[in-house]
Design an enzyme around this catalytic site. Structure first.
Site, PDB file in Angstrom:
ATOM      1  N   GLY A   1      35.681 -45.385  45.714  1.00  0.00           N
ATOM      2  CA  GLY A   1      36.597 -44.476  46.393  1.00  0.00           C
ATOM      3  C   GLY A   1      35.966 -43.130  46.708  1.00  0.00           C
ATOM      4  O   GLY A   1      36.659 -42.122  46.834  1.00  0.00           O
TER       5      GLY A   1
ATOM      6  N   ARG B   1      36.741 -58.161  46.863  1.00  0.00           N
ATOM      7  CA  ARG B   1      38.185 -58.349  47.100  1.00  0.00           C
ATOM      8  C   ARG B   1      38.412 -58.525  48.595  1.00  0.00           C
ATOM      9  O   ARG B   1      37.496 -58.354  49.388  1.00  0.00           O
ATOM     10  CB  ARG B   1      38.919 -57.084  46.646  1.00  0.00           C
ATOM     11  CG  ARG B   1      38.370 -55.855  47.349  1.00  0.00           C
ATOM     12  CD  ARG B   1      39.258 -54.641  47.310  1.00  0.00           C
ATOM     13  NE  ARG B   1      38.846 -53.677  48.311  1.00  0.00           N
ATOM     14  CZ  ARG B   1      37.894 -52.758  48.169  1.00  0.00           C
ATOM     15  NH1 ARG B   1      37.258 -52.669  47.057  1.00  0.00           N
ATOM     16  NH2 ARG B   1      37.570 -51.942  49.154  1.00  0.00           N
TER      17      ARG B   1
ATOM     18  N   ARG C   1      44.298 -47.098  61.238  1.00  0.00           N
ATOM     19  CA  ARG C   1      45.119 -46.968  60.034  1.00  0.00           C
ATOM     20  C   ARG C   1      46.136 -45.850  60.267  1.00  0.00           C
ATOM     21  O   ARG C   1      45.758 -44.687  60.422  1.00  0.00           O
ATOM     22  CB  ARG C   1      44.256 -46.634  58.828  1.00  0.00           C
ATOM     23  CG  ARG C   1      43.230 -47.704  58.532  1.00  0.00           C
ATOM     24  CD  ARG C   1      42.609 -47.437  57.181  1.00  0.00           C
ATOM     25  NE  ARG C   1      41.497 -48.332  56.923  1.00  0.00           N
ATOM     26  CZ  ARG C   1      40.976 -48.530  55.727  1.00  0.00           C
ATOM     27  NH1 ARG C   1      41.463 -47.884  54.673  1.00  0.00           N
ATOM     28  NH2 ARG C   1      39.958 -49.357  55.559  1.00  0.00           N
TER      29      ARG C   1
END
Ligand code: ADP
Length: 448
Positions: free
Chosen positions: A164, A292, A339
């Site tokens: 992150g 993931r 996004r």
């Protein structure tokens, strides 16, 4: 196939996973926090279980709560989505020890790729190109100083357990290194409980290019092409696209081969992403593997026509992936993903609250993945992603025109969103020409 799958997540990705389960005839269990009773994933699932308070630590990160919900509902498997418990090897182990399937790679592969310093070492051994840097974690500040001198400034210090965008510090010259070392160490210790750091050469204007991979238990490994993710702010991706305007077919094939090597070296199973940095001179290096399904996976779905979440479920069940061996994976057309976040488009301050009215875009080539609806109240406790607007065109030019049309027709009343920011980026001549790198947004925001 599984008869019941629990989704250990919320929001748009939970809705996305429910869609794949429904198409495969699998019944679904949603888990949710007190703050998410009205979230769309709870309404769409066949069953739902409240697992705790609004803060993630009390609900979506609460391992015993999630496991208990899976056990009382008789679920066969858990899909973790992205974020929360998705890259938690300990959680994956517990799911397995409780006799259920964790839909993802083995705990061992999660652990190996989750330690970025070990991941780097694994790639060196597999002959996947990496940036000049440390072999394993740095033992002291002195070692860091000597190594930086040898590889040349600028260098970046990264937390071995990082993610992150946290625990990374840049040193442009020797007088910045000691300070960067101490700050990165403290940040790494506080954020990840692991102060170990490694070092890499810092590239000045790279592109972030990642490859989607799939691996099944028959030993088959495929790569499904790239996503260009250079439009980021503070290491958070804002717009992704495929194909990358920077790759020709030779470079694409070469990077695709490296992605396969990396996936095999990690002894990987299920869907994953190999992230590379691409330099201006066409050289590329492994950055990390995400173990993931990713936020931006629909970009690949739209250019390949492959449903990645259904493939994850098949692979999780032990079936071979459903892609035909004879038919090559041939991405077609051009896709952008925008996004749409609940945030002020100027200051980036979060903007939770009541959605008073909503008009979603549609029409040719448009897909919207979302969990919001008119009358939904966006809670302040989670990440600000409201919707992903995906736009397909036969070529980049058509996709750009269509993107403008789609985003202009989208209305989210009551809260602020990043739609106006996306429309401004679509006006930028460098963006429309594909002249982008990971510092595009910094330049764009200074110029604005
Ligand atoms: P995280 O897992 O915390 O997101 P990454 O290692 O994926 O961290 O890096 C995030 C971003 O930081 C990259 O997308 C890139 O923009 C930048 N970055 C990371 N390493 C380098 C490097 N060696 N040189 C230049 N930029 C880098």
């Amino acid at each position: 196939m599984f008869s019941k799958v629990l989704i250990a997540n919320r929001g748009e990705i939970a809705v996305r996973i429910i869609a794949a389960c429904r198409e495969l005839g699998i019944s679904t269990v949603a888990v949710h926090s007190d703050a998410d009773r009205d979230c769309l994933h709870v309404r769409l699932a066949d069953q739902s279980v409240c697992i705790g308070g609004p803060y993630p630590a009390d609900s979506y990160l609460n391992v015993s709560g999630v496991i208990a919900a899976a056990e009382i509902t008789g679920s066969d498997a858990i899909h973790p989505g992205y974020g929360f418990l998705a890259e938690n090897a300990h959680f994956a182990e517990i799911v397995r020890d409780c006799g259920m399937v964790f839909i993802g790679p083995s705990p061992k592969a999660i652990r190996l790729m989750g330690n970025k310093s070990q991941a780097r070492t694994t790639m060196v051994e597999a002959e996947v190109p990496v940036l000049p840097g440390s072999d394993g974690p740095l033992k002291s500040k002195n070692e860091a100083l000597n190594l930086a001198k040898a590889i040349g400034y600028p260098v970046i210090l990264k937390a071995s357990s990082g993610g992150g965008g946290r625990g990374m510090r840049l040193a442009l010259a020797e007088d910045q290194l000691a300070n960067a070392f101490d700050t990165a160490r403290n940040e790494a210790e506080n954020a990840f409980g692991d102060s170990s750091l490694y070092m890499e050469k810092y590239l000045v204007n790279p592109r972030h290019i990642e490859f989607q991979v799939l691996a099944d238990s028959s030993g088959r490994v495929v790569q499904l092409g790239e996503r260009e993710c250079s439009i980021q702010r503070r290491h958070q991706k804002l717009i992704e696209e495929s194909p990358s305007p920077a790759l020709n077919s030779d470079l694409r094939a070469e990077m695709g081969r490296a992605a396969l090597l990396a996936t095999r070296a990690a002894k990987y199973l299920n869907a994953g992403t190999i992230e590379f940095l691409l330099n201006g001179d066409g050289s590329f290096t492994f950055m990390e593997m995400n173990t993931r399904i990713q936020v931006e996976h629909p970009v690949t779905e739209m250019v390949t026509g492959i449903d990645l979440v259904k493939e994850q479920l098949r692979i999780g069940f032990g079936e071979p992936m459903s892609l035909s061996k004879r038919r090559q994976i041939r991405p077609q057309g051009h896709v952008f993903e925008f996004r749409v976040n609940a945030e002020d488009p100027e200051t980036f301050a979060p903007s939770p609250g009541l959605i008073e009215g909503l008009v979603l875009p549609g029409g040719p080539g448009v897909r919207v993945d979302t969990h919001i609806y008119a009358g939904y109240r966006v809670p302040p406790f989670y990440d600000s992603l409201l919707a992903k607007v995906l736009v397909y065109g036969r070529d980049r030019e058509e996709a750009l025109i269509r993107s403008r049309r789609a985003l202009e027709s989208m209305r989210v009343d009551g809260i602020k969103t990043s739609i106006p920011l996306h429309l401004r980026i679509l006006d930028d001549p460098d963006f429309t020409a594909g002249r982008i790198d990971t510092h595009f947004m910094e330049r764009f925001l200074v110029g604005a």
